[in-house]
Design a protein around this motif. Structure first.
Motif, PDB file in Angstrom:
ATOM      1  N   PRO A 157     -17.697  10.682  -9.137  1.00 31.95           N
ATOM      2  CA  PRO A 157     -16.458  11.236  -9.585  1.00 31.95           C
ATOM      3  C   PRO A 157     -15.264   9.920  -9.598  1.00 31.95           C
ATOM      4  N   ASP A 158     -15.239   9.164  -8.729  1.00 30.53           N
ATOM      5  CA  ASP A 158     -14.133   8.284  -8.711  1.00 30.53           C
ATOM      6  C   ASP A 158     -14.556   6.929  -9.859  1.00 30.53           C
ATOM      7  N   ILE A 159     -15.852   6.586 -10.009  1.00 30.75           N
ATOM      8  CA  ILE A 159     -16.493   5.697 -11.039  1.00 30.75           C
ATOM      9  C   ILE A 159     -15.964   6.215 -12.335  1.00 30.75           C
ATOM     10  N   ASP A 160     -16.125   7.520 -12.842  1.00 34.19           N
ATOM     11  CA  ASP A 160     -16.043   8.192 -13.769  1.00 34.19           C
ATOM     12  C   ASP A 160     -14.521   8.169 -14.087  1.00 34.19           C
ATOM     13  N   ALA A 161     -13.828   8.489 -13.118  1.00 30.34           N
ATOM     14  CA  ALA A 161     -12.205   8.584 -13.581  1.00 30.34           C
ATOM     15  C   ALA A 161     -11.713   7.244 -13.846  1.00 30.34           C
ATOM     16  N   VAL A 162     -12.028   6.134 -13.214  1.00 28.35           N
ATOM     17  CA  VAL A 162     -11.878   4.821 -13.324  1.00 28.35           C
ATOM     18  C   VAL A 162     -12.317   4.337 -14.645  1.00 28.35           C
ATOM     19  N   GLU A 164     -12.907   5.916 -17.299  1.00 23.10           N
ATOM     20  CA  GLU A 164     -12.314   6.743 -18.342  1.00 23.10           C
ATOM     21  C   GLU A 164     -11.019   5.943 -18.724  1.00 23.10           C
ATOM     22  N   VAL A 165     -10.064   5.567 -17.687  1.00 21.65           N
ATOM     23  CA  VAL A 165      -8.848   5.016 -17.948  1.00 21.65           C
ATOM     24  C   VAL A 165      -8.941   3.899 -18.349  1.00 21.65           C
ATOM     25  N   VAL A 166     -10.134   3.030 -17.802  1.00 19.21           N
ATOM     26  CA  VAL A 166     -10.160   1.558 -18.104  1.00 19.21           C
ATOM     27  C   VAL A 166     -10.608   1.348 -19.606  1.00 19.21           C
ATOM     28  N   TYR A 167     -11.547   2.396 -20.342  1.00 22.87           N
ATOM     29  CA  TYR A 167     -12.063   2.356 -21.521  1.00 22.87           C
ATOM     30  C   TYR A 167     -10.686   2.700 -22.424  1.00 22.87           C
ATOM     31  N   ARG A 168     -10.160   3.430 -22.073  1.00 21.18           N
ATOM     32  CA  ARG A 168      -9.256   4.067 -23.189  1.00 21.18           C
ATOM     33  C   ARG A 168      -7.959   2.881 -23.284  1.00 21.18           C
ATOM     34  N   ASP A 169      -7.538   2.242 -22.139  1.00 22.55           N
ATOM     35  CA  ASP A 169      -6.523   1.407 -22.220  1.00 22.55           C
ATOM     36  C   ASP A 169      -6.763   0.293 -22.351  1.00 22.55           C
ATOM     37  N   VAL A 170      -7.889  -0.401 -21.646  1.00 24.03           N
ATOM     38  CA  VAL A 170      -8.337  -1.798 -21.539  1.00 24.03           C
ATOM     39  C   VAL A 170      -9.525  -2.043 -22.312  1.00 24.03           C
ATOM     40  N   ASN A 171     -10.810  -1.526 -22.270  1.00 25.38           N
ATOM     41  CA  ASN A 171     -11.786  -2.080 -22.919  1.00 25.38           C
ATOM     42  C   ASN A 171     -11.615  -1.792 -24.319  1.00 25.38           C
ATOM     43  N   ASN A 172     -11.046  -0.309 -24.846  1.00 26.69           N
ATOM     44  CA  ASN A 172     -10.657  -0.205 -26.212  1.00 26.69           C
ATOM     45  C   ASN A 172      -9.502  -0.615 -26.588  1.00 26.69           C
ATOM     46  N   GLY A 173      -8.512  -0.580 -25.576  1.00 26.31           N
ATOM     47  CA  GLY A 173      -7.107  -1.147 -25.755  1.00 26.31           C
ATOM     48  C   GLY A 173      -7.007  -2.303 -26.163  1.00 26.31           C
ATOM     49  N   ASP A 213     -16.780  -0.447  -1.443  1.00 22.38           N
ATOM     50  CA  ASP A 213     -16.716  -1.680  -1.034  1.00 22.38           C
ATOM     51  C   ASP A 213     -17.869  -2.605  -1.428  1.00 22.38           C
ATOM     52  N   THR A 214     -18.443  -1.923  -2.647  1.00 21.46           N
ATOM     53  CA  THR A 214     -19.572  -2.685  -3.275  1.00 21.46           C
ATOM     54  C   THR A 214     -19.367  -2.824  -4.698  1.00 21.46           C
ATOM     55  N   ILE A 215     -19.813  -3.698  -5.564  1.00 20.04           N
ATOM     56  CA  ILE A 215     -20.123  -3.628  -7.103  1.00 20.04           C
ATOM     57  C   ILE A 215     -20.655  -2.185  -7.613  1.00 20.04           C
ATOM     58  N   THR A 216     -19.782  -1.817  -8.502  1.00 19.46           N
ATOM     59  CA  THR A 216     -20.494  -0.612  -9.311  1.00 19.46           C
ATOM     60  C   THR A 216     -20.331  -0.968 -10.739  1.00 19.46           C
ATOM     61  N   GLU A 217     -20.705   0.298 -11.352  1.00 25.22           N
ATOM     62  CA  GLU A 217     -20.586   0.370 -12.901  1.00 25.22           C
ATOM     63  C   GLU A 217     -19.223   0.227 -13.449  1.00 25.22           C
ATOM     64  N   ALA A 218     -18.336   0.701 -12.510  1.00 20.88           N
ATOM     65  CA  ALA A 218     -16.817   0.369 -12.879  1.00 20.88           C
ATOM     66  C   ALA A 218     -16.561  -1.400 -12.818  1.00 20.88           C
TER      67      ALA A 218
END
Length: 340
Positions: A157-162, A164-173, A213-218
């Protein structure tokens, strides 16, 4: 090629082929080592996610990879890096051929990453956000020993939430700023981008990684944008409030990931710069490719280990890159990234 519509904002075409390759084959495409071919370009940030995840999980043998050249035309990505200009397994010159094999008359984007079914020569999916999630979950029996959990159940849930906003505002921003067709749409994208980068800086000032505390998909999804920021987005896309190198927390975080096996050793700065500056001819009509910035600062100490965290959790780093998948010499500053 034309990417900017005068007077309009940029809208990404998200009509992907969303068929999934699953362990149980419920959509007609079961996970089978060697059956599929992952087609990428090292220039593309969306495809680079799959390159990083595949390497971290050790799927090189199970899911072989084809690398398209960095410059495409309005028709398709091409395999001009291969002898004779053809992918040696699929036998095609253009990725479009695999899309047409799946859908005759296909009229959407010919995008990477794409996974092609080798027996039929047809694209199975180009749904890039789902591709990397399925690499973690559906391909799990074929992960290398010591592969990290990039999408652990308790953090999803936390990864998905991060994400979503990173895609909208940064990756696609960055694209919304770079392909804006009016001052108003550009400034709106610009403000959202840097507001989100400030938010990320605050978050990462307290934590080595984005979630847990580890690398994730985010972290993978943010990295592929950050590693292109100073080389492309700052100037080419007018995302120029600050360079990444002028944002201390994000610059340290990005260097930390770059120096982690599986991240920086997949980056080809030459392909990145040539793609954006040659393909986007409406933004850069002269076709001049910038000589800089110099890549060596990516190897400077990052001092992030003091925040704690273990990059691979209870797992281990991936081993050396297979020789056939090393970035060409001179395209990456990491020792061992290019051929000896």
């Amino acid at each position: 090629m034309t990417y900017v519509s005068p007077g309009k904002g940029y809208e990404r075409d998200s009509r992907y082929i969303a068929t999934r390759i699953t362990a149980d084959g419920r959509e007609g495409f079961p996970v089978r080592p060697g059956r599929y071919r992952l087609v990428v370009s090292r220039a593309c940030p969306w495809a680079s996610r799959a390159v990083v995840v595949r390497r971290l999980l050790g799927l090189e043998q199970a899911l072989p990879m084809a690398v398209a050249g960095p410059v495409h035309d309005e028709d398709s990505w091409t395999f001009d890096l291969d002898p004779g200009g053809r992918d040696p397994v699929l036998g095609i010159e253009r990725l479009k051929e695999a899309y047409l094999a799946r859908e005759p008359g296909y009229d959407r984007g010919i995008t990477v990453s794409a996974i092609v079914d080798v027996p039929t020569g047809a694209v199975v999916t180009n749904d890039f956000p789902q591709i990397t999630i399925d690499m973690s979950l559906e391909w799990a029996p074929h992960h290398r020993p010591g592969a990290p959990e990039l999408y652990p159940a308790e953090l999803r849930p936390d990864i998905d939430a991060v994400n979503e906003v990173v895609y909208r505002d940064v990756n696609n921003g960055v694209y919304r700023a770079g392909f804006a067709g009016s001052q108003e749409t550009y400034e709106e994208a610009y403000e959202r981008l840097f507001a989100r980068l400030d938010w990320l800086s605050d978050r990462l000032a307290r934590s080595r990684y984005l979630v847990g505390d580890t690398i994730t998909e985010a972290d993978v999804r943010l990295f592929t944008t950050l590693v292109r920021f100073d080389a492309v987005y700052h100037g080419h896309f007018k995302c120029n409030r600050n360079k990444l190198a002028e944002m201390p927390v994000l610059w340290g975080y990005a260097r930390d990931l770059f120096q982690t096996p599986g991240f920086g050793d997949t980056v080809d700065f030459d392909h990145i710069k040539r793609h954006y500056h040659l393909v986007h001819s409406d933004i850069n009509p002269t076709g001049i490719v910038p000589a800089g910035p110099e890549p060596e600062p990516w190897l400077a100490p990052h001092d992030r280990a003091g925040l704690g965290g273990r990059p691979f959790g209870d797992g281990t780093p991936p081993g050396p890159l297979p020789r056939a998948e090393r970035v060409p010499a001179g395209h990456n500053p990491l020792p061992g990234a290019g051929p000896p």
